[in-house]
Design a protein around this motif. Structure first.
Motif, short mmCIF file in Angstrom:
data_model
loop_
_atom_site.label_atom_id
_atom_site.label_comp_id
_atom_site.label_asym_id
_atom_site.label_seq_id
_atom_site.Cartn_x
_atom_site.Cartn_y
_atom_site.Cartn_z
N ASN A 1 0.83 -1.21 0.00
CA ASN A 1 0.00 0.00 0.00
C ASN A 1 0.86 1.26 0.00
OD1 ASN A 1 -2.37 -1.45 0.01
ND2 ASN A 1 -2.56 -1.45 2.25
N LYS A 2 1.99 1.20 0.73
CA LYS A 2 2.89 2.35 0.79
C LYS A 2 3.51 2.62 -0.57
CE LYS A 2 6.86 4.22 3.29
NZ LYS A 2 7.86 3.96 4.35
N VAL A 3 3.91 1.56 -1.27
CA VAL A 3 4.50 1.71 -2.60
C VAL A 3 3.48 2.27 -3.57
CG1 VAL A 3 5.43 0.46 -4.59
CG2 VAL A 3 6.21 -0.11 -2.28
N LYS A 4 2.23 1.76 -3.48
CA LYS A 4 1.16 2.24 -4.36
C LYS A 4 0.88 3.72 -4.10
CE LYS A 4 -3.57 1.31 -5.86
NZ LYS A 4 -3.97 2.72 -5.81
N LYS A 5 0.89 4.13 -2.82
CA LYS A 5 0.64 5.52 -2.46
C LYS A 5 1.73 6.42 -3.03
CE LYS A 5 -0.06 8.55 1.51
NZ LYS A 5 -0.10 8.65 2.99
N GLN A 6 3.00 5.98 -2.92
CA GLN A 6 4.11 6.76 -3.46
C GLN A 6 4.02 6.88 -4.97
OE1 GLN A 6 7.49 4.62 -1.90
NE2 GLN A 6 7.62 5.91 -0.07
N ASP B 1 2.53 16.02 -0.78
CA ASP B 1 3.60 16.19 0.21
C ASP B 1 4.69 17.13 -0.28
OD1 ASP B 1 2.23 14.45 1.78
OD2 ASP B 1 3.68 12.81 1.70
N GLY B 2 5.03 18.09 0.58
CA GLY B 2 6.15 18.99 0.30
C GLY B 2 5.81 20.22 -0.50
N ILE C 1 2.61 21.00 3.12
CA ILE C 1 1.66 20.01 3.63
C ILE C 1 2.24 18.61 3.50
CG2 ILE C 1 -0.59 18.93 3.24
CD1 ILE C 1 -1.75 21.56 2.60
N GLN C 2 2.04 17.82 4.55
CA GLN C 2 2.46 16.43 4.53
C GLN C 2 1.26 15.57 4.92
OE1 GLN C 2 5.26 14.71 7.60
NE2 GLN C 2 6.56 14.46 5.80
N ASN C 3 0.97 14.56 4.12
CA ASN C 3 -0.14 13.65 4.40
C ASN C 3 0.29 12.60 5.43
OD1 ASN C 3 -2.41 14.16 2.19
ND2 ASN C 3 -0.42 14.40 1.20
N LEU D 1 -3.44 15.88 8.28
CA LEU D 1 -2.53 16.66 7.46
C LEU D 1 -1.61 17.44 8.40
CD1 LEU D 1 -4.95 18.17 4.77
CD2 LEU D 1 -3.31 16.32 4.44
N VAL D 2 -0.32 17.46 8.08
CA VAL D 2 0.63 18.20 8.89
C VAL D 2 1.00 19.48 8.14
CG1 VAL D 2 2.85 18.17 10.06
CG2 VAL D 2 1.53 16.06 9.85
N LEU D 3 0.81 20.63 8.78
CA LEU D 3 1.14 21.92 8.20
C LEU D 3 2.52 22.33 8.71
CD1 LEU D 3 -2.29 23.75 8.70
CD2 LEU D 3 -1.58 22.17 6.89
#
Length: 228
Positions: A3-8, A168-169, A185-187, A192-194
């Motif tokens: 899932n992480k690879v797919k998200k990237q 991201d970024g 912004i980072q997901n 969400l991280v601002l």
């Protein structure tokens, strides 16, 4: 891990679509329709209505041979159709000039201050490079030092309001708890991280579901530095 690879992979695809201007293909296709219904346009270019509908909603993108067909049938440059670059007979007169006037807004602490002050002239070729639609652009003055050294007080930023999906970024103009500012912004899953570029300002974590308290106004596409 899968899932992480797919998200990237999805994020990389979105970056590529954004940087090339392809992501705004649906907006240019809407111009090419020239008022025709989806069904009538589909018959004009020899495709199914369902295919055209998917293009118009941004669900899918056409293959090269279909792009060539649409460009030929509608008498528009294929490069403009794909990326927004170049001249097109269907563009409004204002977009045929060397520059356009972008509404200038004052970026203040409250949403009520996000009001038009004046306009700023901007090179049309730079807008076309990003595949932006003129009506989706606003210019703002930056305020404060939270994004130093990247962005300084009174720098000018060009914001594309049509693209508010966080990557991201990337830099975005955001409204949070009635404050408007520029952040990276980072997901992070449901959050969400601002992030501020200035390390003395801590990152803020926002729940994606807090729609009433948080809004992404748009993506920063240009930064004009004040060197004085």
């Amino acid at each position: 891990m899968e899932n992480k690879v797919k998200k990237q992979s999805d994020q990389e695809k979105t970056r590529a679509l954004t940087s090339t201007g392809v992501i705004n293909f649906k907006n240019r296709l809407t111009i090419v329709l020239e008022g025709l219904s989806g069904n009538a346009f589909a018959k004009k270019v020899g495709m199914s209505e369902a295919v055209i509908r998917d293009y118009l909603c941004g669900k899918t993108y056409p293959s090269l041979n279909r792009l060539a067909t649409i460009a030929q049938k509608c008498d528009v440059p294929i490069e403009w159709l794909v990326t927004g670059k170049g001249e097109c007979r269907l563009l409004p007169e204002s977009q045929g000039k060397g520059s356009i006037d972008i509404p200038f807004h004052h970026l203040n602490e409250t949403n009520s201050a996000f009001s038009v002050l004046e306009t700023i002239p901007f090179d049309i070729t730079l807008i076309k490079h990003h595949g932006c639609e003129v009506d989706n652009l606003v210019a703002v003055w930056a305020k404060g030092d939270s994004m130093e050294p990247t962005i300084s007080n009174h720098d000018i930023l060009i914001i594309n309001k049509a693209y508010a999906k966080p990557i991201d970024g990337f830099l975005y103009a955001v409204q949070y708890d009635e404050h408007i500012s520029i952040k990276r912004i980072q997901n992070q899953g449901a959050n969400l991280v601002l992030i501020s570029d200035n390390p003395k300002y801590p990152a803020m974590v926002v729940d994606r579901k807090e729609q009433d308290d948080f809004k992404i106004i748009g993506h920063v596409v240009y930064l004009l530095k004040d060197l004085n």
